[in-house]
Write a protein that holds these residues in place. Structure first.
Motif, mmCIF file in Angstrom:
data_model
loop_
_atom_site.group_PDB
_atom_site.id
_atom_site.type_symbol
_atom_site.label_atom_id
_atom_site.label_comp_id
_atom_site.label_asym_id
_atom_site.label_seq_id
_atom_site.Cartn_x
_atom_site.Cartn_y
_atom_site.Cartn_z
ATOM 1 N N ILE A 197 0.809 -1.214 0.000
ATOM 2 C CA ILE A 197 0.000 0.000 0.000
ATOM 3 C C ILE A 197 0.847 1.271 0.000
ATOM 4 O O ILE A 197 0.453 2.279 -0.605
ATOM 5 N N THR A 198 2.001 1.286 0.656
ATOM 6 C CA THR A 198 2.805 2.514 0.634
ATOM 7 C C THR A 198 3.256 2.836 -0.793
ATOM 8 O O THR A 198 3.306 4.012 -1.182
ATOM 9 N N GLY A 199 3.566 1.811 -1.548
ATOM 10 C CA GLY A 199 3.941 2.032 -2.942
ATOM 11 C C GLY A 199 2.776 2.576 -3.752
ATOM 12 O O GLY A 199 2.954 3.469 -4.596
ATOM 13 N N ARG A 200 1.578 2.073 -3.513
ATOM 14 C CA ARG A 200 0.397 2.555 -4.240
ATOM 15 C C ARG A 200 0.087 4.002 -3.872
ATOM 16 O O ARG A 200 -0.268 4.812 -4.738
ATOM 17 N N ILE A 201 0.216 4.323 -2.587
ATOM 18 C CA ILE A 201 -0.023 5.713 -2.167
ATOM 19 C C ILE A 201 1.022 6.632 -2.796
ATOM 20 O O ILE A 201 0.701 7.736 -3.251
ATOM 21 N N ALA A 202 2.268 6.186 -2.845
ATOM 22 C CA ALA A 202 3.319 6.991 -3.464
ATOM 23 C C ALA A 202 3.015 7.250 -4.932
ATOM 24 O O ALA A 202 3.248 8.356 -5.443
ATOM 25 N N LEU A 203 2.470 6.259 -5.621
ATOM 26 C CA LEU A 203 2.099 6.454 -7.024
ATOM 27 C C LEU A 203 0.987 7.488 -7.153
ATOM 28 O O LEU A 203 0.987 8.294 -8.095
ATOM 29 N N MET A 204 0.041 7.479 -6.215
ATOM 30 C CA MET A 204 -1.005 8.507 -6.211
ATOM 31 C C MET A 204 -0.387 9.889 -6.004
ATOM 32 O O MET A 204 -0.751 10.860 -6.683
ATOM 33 N N CYS A 205 0.540 9.972 -5.078
ATOM 34 C CA CYS A 205 1.190 11.255 -4.806
ATOM 35 C C CYS A 205 2.009 11.719 -6.009
ATOM 36 O O CYS A 205 2.122 12.933 -6.248
ATOM 37 N N GLU A 206 2.555 10.769 -6.766
ATOM 38 C CA GLU A 206 3.282 11.141 -7.979
ATOM 39 C C GLU A 206 2.358 11.823 -8.976
ATOM 40 O O GLU A 206 2.755 12.770 -9.676
ATOM 41 N N LYS A 207 1.096 11.367 -9.022
ATOM 42 C CA LYS A 207 0.101 12.002 -9.900
ATOM 43 C C LYS A 207 -0.338 13.364 -9.358
ATOM 44 O O LYS A 207 -0.744 14.246 -10.123
ATOM 45 N N ILE A 208 -0.275 13.535 -8.044
ATOM 46 C CA ILE A 208 -0.655 14.796 -7.409
ATOM 47 C C ILE A 208 0.473 15.826 -7.501
ATOM 48 O O ILE A 208 0.217 17.035 -7.508
ATOM 49 N N TYR A 209 1.697 15.343 -7.573
ATOM 50 C CA TYR A 209 2.875 16.217 -7.527
ATOM 51 C C TYR A 209 2.796 17.412 -8.479
ATOM 52 O O TYR A 209 3.079 18.551 -8.072
ATOM 53 N N PRO A 210 2.416 17.243 -9.763
ATOM 54 C CA PRO A 210 2.341 18.422 -10.647
ATOM 55 C C PRO A 210 1.349 19.477 -10.155
ATOM 56 O O PRO A 210 1.589 20.685 -10.321
ATOM 57 N N LEU A 211 0.250 19.044 -9.539
ATOM 58 C CA LEU A 211 -0.707 19.995 -8.971
ATOM 59 C C LEU A 211 -0.054 20.781 -7.842
ATOM 60 O O LEU A 211 -0.200 22.012 -7.745
ATOM 61 N N ASN A 212 0.654 20.083 -6.975
ATOM 62 C CA ASN A 212 1.349 20.760 -5.871
ATOM 63 C C ASN A 212 2.374 21.767 -6.396
ATOM 64 O O ASN A 212 2.520 22.863 -5.843
ATOM 65 N N VAL A 213 3.095 21.402 -7.446
ATOM 66 C CA VAL A 213 4.074 22.321 -8.028
ATOM 67 C C VAL A 213 3.387 23.572 -8.547
ATOM 68 O O VAL A 213 3.845 24.692 -8.295
ATOM 69 N N PHE A 214 2.283 23.396 -9.255
ATOM 70 C CA PHE A 214 1.536 24.548 -9.769
ATOM 71 C C PHE A 214 1.083 25.456 -8.619
ATOM 72 O O PHE A 214 1.279 26.686 -8.668
ATOM 73 N N LEU A 215 0.491 24.870 -7.591
ATOM 74 C CA LEU A 215 -0.022 25.658 -6.474
ATOM 75 C C LEU A 215 1.110 26.340 -5.711
ATOM 76 O O LEU A 215 0.992 27.508 -5.321
ATOM 77 N N ASN A 216 2.202 25.635 -5.496
ATOM 78 C CA ASN A 216 3.317 26.227 -4.738
ATOM 79 C C ASN A 216 4.026 27.317 -5.526
ATOM 80 O O ASN A 216 4.550 28.274 -4.929
ATOM 81 N N ASN A 217 4.052 27.202 -6.839
ATOM 82 C CA ASN A 217 4.591 28.284 -7.657
ATOM 83 C C ASN A 217 3.724 29.535 -7.505
ATOM 84 O O ASN A 217 4.233 30.665 -7.498
ATOM 85 N N ALA A 218 2.423 29.329 -7.375
ATOM 86 C CA ALA A 218 1.511 30.464 -7.179
ATOM 87 C C ALA A 218 1.694 31.087 -5.814
ATOM 88 O O ALA A 218 1.703 32.311 -5.670
ATOM 89 N N ILE A 219 1.872 30.250 -4.800
ATOM 90 C CA ILE A 219 1.935 30.728 -3.413
ATOM 91 C C ILE A 219 3.260 31.411 -3.116
ATOM 92 O O ILE A 219 3.332 32.370 -2.342
ATOM 93 N N ALA A 220 4.331 30.934 -3.750
ATOM 94 C CA ALA A 220 5.689 31.446 -3.470
ATOM 95 C C ALA A 220 5.789 32.949 -3.707
ATOM 96 O O ALA A 220 5.157 33.497 -4.598
#
Length: 220
Positions: A197-220
């Motif tokens: 399950i930790t590997g599966r969750i990490a794969l989900m987070c890999e799909k979320i990562y670009p969203l986080n980058v977009f949002l953090n670029n906005a917030i910075a």
């Protein structure tokens, strides 16, 4: 690493007996369940550090597991304990930044990313970034695999009116009306108890990562 059945049993019984006497009588069970979650977080952090450079593989996993005690000072609900374990604060980014969140609760577990109900100044920055660079976020959230995993990004909480800085005919108005910017994926209890399950969750987070980058670029 996985969540053990006894951890779910403890949380279910805690929800049914949410009072100090029961909790103190079962404190050892709580400590064992929490240790399971700490070890789970440690394994997950090792996976996430390969995906997101903001995740430090050497972070103390105890610091990522949130307290089970509720803050009841300003709440009508006076039950003293949460009926879940939660993992957050996984990145070195600031507290206002987009990140990852893992929720562990019987029949209600899942992984999330992004930022939930940001304060006014942060919300303003995110809206500005959407307005200036809508193509980038739409490429992320309209990708068929993203939609399959996390659903319709635009269906989150919105304001009922048009933000004052924008016009109603803005082609991205449904994104600009959002109050939260979250990706969420459910996991069953059975899935959370599987060894991979930790590997599966990490794969989900890999799909979320670009969203986080977009949002953090906005917030910075």
């Amino acid at each position: 690493m996985r969540i053990y059945p006894d951890t779910f049993v403890f949380l279910k019984e805690l929800a049914e007996n949410n009072n100090r006497d029961w909790f103190m009588a079962n404190k050892k069970r709580h400590d064992e369940a929490r240790e399971n979650v700490i070890e789970f977080s440690a394994a997950l952090v090792r996976e996430l550090s390969k995906i997101d450079p903001a995740v430090n593989a050497d972070i103390d996993p105890k610091k990522t597991v949130m307290r089970i005690y509720r803050d009841i000072r300003f709440s009508a609900d006076k039950t003293p304990y949460k009926n879940n374990f939660a993992i957050g604060r996984l990145t070195t980014a600031g507290t206002l930044s987009a990140g990852y969140y893992i929720h562990i609760q019987p029949d209600n577990s899942g992984v999330a990313g992004g930022t939930w109900m940001p304060e006014a100044e942060v919300l303003k920055k995110i809206r500005q970034e959407i307005d200036y660079n809508a193509g980038a976020i739409k490429k992320i959230i309209d990708d068929p695999e993203y939609v399959k995993l996390f659903g319709d990004f635009r269906s989150q909480e919105k304001i009922k009116t048009v933000p004052r800085e924008y016009s109603a005919d803005n082609e991205n108005i449904e994104l600009l009306k959002l109050k939260s910017f979250i990706a969420w994926h459910d996991f069953t209890d059975k899935e959370m108890m599987e060894e991979n399950i930790t590997g599966r969750i990490a794969l989900m987070c890999e799909k979320i990562y670009p969203l986080n980058v977009f949002l953090n670029n906005a917030i910075a």
